[in-house]
Motif scaffolding. Structure first.
Motif, mmCIF file in Angstrom:
data_model
loop_
_atom_site.group_PDB
_atom_site.id
_atom_site.type_symbol
_atom_site.label_atom_id
_atom_site.label_comp_id
_atom_site.label_asym_id
_atom_site.label_seq_id
_atom_site.Cartn_x
_atom_site.Cartn_y
_atom_site.Cartn_z
ATOM 1 N N PHE A 107 60.933 111.380 -27.108
ATOM 2 C CA PHE A 107 60.626 109.980 -26.829
ATOM 3 C C PHE A 107 61.234 109.647 -25.475
ATOM 4 O O PHE A 107 62.397 109.986 -25.221
ATOM 5 N N PHE A 108 60.456 108.978 -24.625
ATOM 6 C CA PHE A 108 60.961 108.681 -23.283
ATOM 7 C C PHE A 108 60.406 107.348 -22.782
ATOM 8 O O PHE A 108 59.280 106.969 -23.099
ATOM 9 N N PRO A 109 61.212 106.624 -21.994
ATOM 10 C CA PRO A 109 60.768 105.346 -21.436
ATOM 11 C C PRO A 109 60.160 105.546 -20.050
ATOM 12 O O PRO A 109 60.571 106.431 -19.288
ATOM 13 N N VAL A 110 59.198 104.722 -19.729
ATOM 14 C CA VAL A 110 58.632 104.670 -18.381
ATOM 15 C C VAL A 110 58.692 103.219 -17.914
ATOM 16 O O VAL A 110 58.079 102.342 -18.527
ATOM 17 N N LEU A 111 59.450 102.968 -16.859
ATOM 18 C CA LEU A 111 59.473 101.643 -16.260
ATOM 19 C C LEU A 111 58.349 101.559 -15.240
ATOM 20 O O LEU A 111 58.114 102.512 -14.488
ATOM 21 N N THR A 112 57.674 100.410 -15.177
ATOM 22 C CA THR A 112 56.624 100.288 -14.165
ATOM 23 C C THR A 112 57.202 100.102 -12.770
ATOM 24 O O THR A 112 56.453 100.043 -11.797
ATOM 25 N N PHE A 113 58.532 100.063 -12.657
ATOM 26 C CA PHE A 113 59.193 100.170 -11.362
ATOM 27 C C PHE A 113 59.310 101.640 -10.943
ATOM 28 O O PHE A 113 60.183 102.016 -10.155
ATOM 29 N N SER A 114 58.460 102.488 -11.504
ATOM 30 C CA SER A 114 58.372 103.900 -11.142
ATOM 31 C C SER A 114 56.910 104.310 -11.207
ATOM 32 O O SER A 114 56.050 103.532 -11.631
ATOM 33 N N SER A 115 56.620 105.536 -10.793
ATOM 34 C CA SER A 115 55.239 106.025 -10.760
ATOM 35 C C SER A 115 54.834 106.552 -12.128
ATOM 36 O O SER A 115 55.065 107.729 -12.452
ATOM 37 N N GLU A 116 54.217 105.703 -12.924
ATOM 38 C CA GLU A 116 53.799 106.109 -14.266
ATOM 39 C C GLU A 116 52.778 107.242 -14.211
ATOM 40 O O GLU A 116 52.806 108.149 -15.045
ATOM 41 N N SER A 117 51.902 107.226 -13.225
ATOM 42 C CA SER A 117 50.870 108.267 -13.149
ATOM 43 C C SER A 117 51.495 109.642 -12.936
ATOM 44 O O SER A 117 51.076 110.635 -13.545
ATOM 45 N N ARG A 118 52.524 109.727 -12.086
ATOM 46 C CA ARG A 118 53.188 111.010 -11.865
ATOM 47 C C ARG A 118 53.941 111.456 -13.114
ATOM 48 O O ARG A 118 53.915 112.642 -13.491
ATOM 49 N N ILE A 119 54.602 110.528 -13.772
ATOM 50 C CA ILE A 119 55.366 110.856 -14.978
ATOM 51 C C ILE A 119 54.431 111.327 -16.091
ATOM 52 O O ILE A 119 54.680 112.359 -16.737
ATOM 53 N N LEU A 120 53.343 110.615 -16.325
ATOM 54 C CA LEU A 120 52.417 111.010 -17.384
ATOM 55 C C LEU A 120 51.693 112.298 -17.037
ATOM 56 O O LEU A 120 51.351 113.088 -17.928
ATOM 57 N N GLY A 121 51.470 112.536 -15.751
ATOM 58 C CA GLY A 121 50.895 113.809 -15.341
ATOM 59 C C GLY A 121 51.790 114.963 -15.742
ATOM 60 O O GLY A 121 51.329 115.987 -16.269
ATOM 61 N N ALA A 122 53.104 114.802 -15.527
ATOM 62 C CA ALA A 122 54.060 115.835 -15.925
ATOM 63 C C ALA A 122 54.092 115.991 -17.441
ATOM 64 O O ALA A 122 54.149 117.120 -17.964
ATOM 65 N N ALA A 123 54.045 114.875 -18.158
ATOM 66 C CA ALA A 123 54.062 114.939 -19.621
ATOM 67 C C ALA A 123 52.847 115.708 -20.138
ATOM 68 O O ALA A 123 52.976 116.575 -21.019
ATOM 69 N N ARG A 124 51.678 115.426 -19.586
ATOM 70 C CA ARG A 124 50.455 116.089 -20.072
ATOM 71 C C ARG A 124 50.357 117.538 -19.619
ATOM 72 O O ARG A 124 49.663 118.337 -20.253
ATOM 73 N N ASP A 125 51.066 117.882 -18.550
ATOM 74 C CA ASP A 125 51.125 119.279 -18.125
ATOM 75 C C ASP A 125 51.919 120.136 -19.105
ATOM 76 O O ASP A 125 51.698 121.348 -19.188
ATOM 77 N N HIS A 126 52.852 119.517 -19.823
ATOM 78 C CA HIS A 126 53.774 120.289 -20.655
ATOM 79 C C HIS A 126 53.665 120.001 -22.148
ATOM 80 O O HIS A 126 54.287 120.709 -22.948
ATOM 81 N N PHE A 127 52.890 118.983 -22.520
ATOM 82 C CA PHE A 127 52.743 118.634 -23.932
ATOM 83 C C PHE A 127 51.276 118.409 -24.276
ATOM 84 O O PHE A 127 50.525 117.826 -23.492
ATOM 85 N N ALA A 128 50.895 118.844 -25.474
ATOM 86 C CA ALA A 128 49.509 118.689 -25.919
ATOM 87 C C ALA A 128 49.201 117.259 -26.343
ATOM 88 O O ALA A 128 48.063 116.802 -26.255
ATOM 89 N N LYS A 129 50.233 116.554 -26.796
ATOM 90 C CA LYS A 129 50.033 115.217 -27.348
ATOM 91 C C LYS A 129 51.016 114.252 -26.693
ATOM 92 O O LYS A 129 52.230 114.419 -26.825
ATOM 93 N N VAL A 130 50.507 113.268 -25.981
ATOM 94 C CA VAL A 130 51.332 112.243 -25.337
ATOM 95 C C VAL A 130 50.787 110.886 -25.767
ATOM 96 O O VAL A 130 49.605 110.597 -25.572
ATOM 97 N N GLU A 131 51.626 110.067 -26.369
ATOM 98 C CA GLU A 131 51.165 108.797 -26.929
ATOM 99 C C GLU A 131 52.025 107.633 -26.436
ATOM 100 O O GLU A 131 53.257 107.732 -26.405
ATOM 101 N N LEU A 132 51.354 106.525 -26.100
ATOM 102 C CA LEU A 132 52.049 105.269 -25.828
ATOM 103 C C LEU A 132 52.421 104.635 -27.157
ATOM 104 O O LEU A 132 51.550 104.389 -28.007
ATOM 105 N N ILE A 133 53.718 104.373 -27.342
ATOM 106 C CA ILE A 133 54.222 103.825 -28.602
ATOM 107 C C ILE A 133 54.282 102.303 -28.566
ATOM 108 O O ILE A 133 53.847 101.614 -29.478
ATOM 109 N N THR A 134 54.857 101.776 -27.491
ATOM 110 C CA THR A 134 55.028 100.327 -27.381
ATOM 111 C C THR A 134 55.294 99.970 -25.930
ATOM 112 O O THR A 134 55.628 100.837 -25.116
ATOM 113 N N GLU A 135 55.135 98.709 -25.590
ATOM 114 C CA GLU A 135 55.460 98.249 -24.244
ATOM 115 C C GLU A 135 55.919 96.802 -24.291
ATOM 116 O O GLU A 135 55.601 96.063 -25.226
#
Length: 246
Positions: free
Chosen positions: A173-201
């Motif tokens: 489980f990991f947080p993403v602040l929109t004061f950072s590059s969400e697209s780069r972070i999620l790109g890394a997550a999807r490169d290394h994990f088969a399942k990436v889900e948004l839980i809450t915001e």
């Protein structure tokens, strides 16, 4: 005795918490924020309750590890680490004060855990664009950030290394602040994990500490480094909580 200003209380009435968990804090250690509360909300709702081991990565004062040990996975082996020796010392003290067996170690990211695997990793190392971090109240000068202009450096590294430290059915489980590059972070997550889900915001107004610097913030947004939204006369930013697994 710990005074209110030196303590943090975790309590979530939506889970029926009648009594809070109080941990000591100090000015040398990153203070828990609404991101920590949102992260724990996601973990309490979606983590595998059969997990037998869990790691609080970037533990600060240890509140996530304490909540894991006391509320979420009371039968599991709980571990915690931080790059700050002062944070690890404080997390150990909080665990001892609450009579919890938590293995606390000092080191950068996964360095203290070579050769180990966990059913659950809760990453509380949230990245924030470095220019914003240095202006914000969240990162005093003595607190490490160094996350780069897009705020993604550490979380991208964590996501790339995490599969080596997870069991086959493990979750992170990991947080993403929109004061950072969400697209780069999620790109890394999807490169290394088969399942990436948004839980809450959760969206928040940009605080008074940052409003005088909106020219900088809008420039970072125009460059695609961060995301902000305007609602009426207010500028907003968000924390999003994700889970990932293979």
């Amino acid at each position: 005795m710990t005074t209110l200003s030196e303590a943090f209380e975790y309590k979530d009435r939506s889970f029926g918490d009648m009594q809070g968990i109080v941990v000591a804090t100090n000015s040398d250690v990153f203070y828990p924020t609404s991101t920590t509360n949102l992260l724990l909300d996601g973990v309490r709702r979606f983590a595998n309750k059969d997990a037998t081991s869990a790691l609080d990565l970037g533990c600060g004062c240890g509140i996530v590890a304490v909540a894991l040990a006391k509320l979420i996975l009371p039968s599991a082996a709980i571990y915690a680490s931080d790059i700050s020796a002062e944070a690890v010392k404080l997390a150990k003290q909080n665990a001892e004060n609450l009579e919890l067996a938590i293995d606390c170690r000092c080191g950068s990211l996964f360095e203290p855990w070579t050769g180990m695997r966990f059913d659950l990793i809760v990453d509380d190392v949230a990245g924030m664009s470095e220019p914003i971090a240095r202006l914000s109240r969240w990162y005093p000068p003595h607190i490490h950030s160094d996350a780069g202009e897009d705020g993604a450096r550490w979380i991208v590294r964590i996501l790339s290394q995490a599969p080596e430290f997870l069991t086959p059915q493990g979750q992170i489980f990991f947080p993403v602040l929109t004061f950072s590059s969400e697209s780069r972070i999620l790109g890394a997550a999807r490169d290394h994990f088969a399942k990436v889900e948004l839980i809450t915001e959760q969206w928040y107004p940009i605080g008074s500490d940052l409003l005088p610097h909106m020219n900088l913030i809008e420039d970072l947004a125009a460059k695609g480094q961060i995301e902000i939204r305007k609602k009426g006369s207010r500028w907003l930013w968000a924390t999003r909580i994700y889970s990932a697994a293979n």
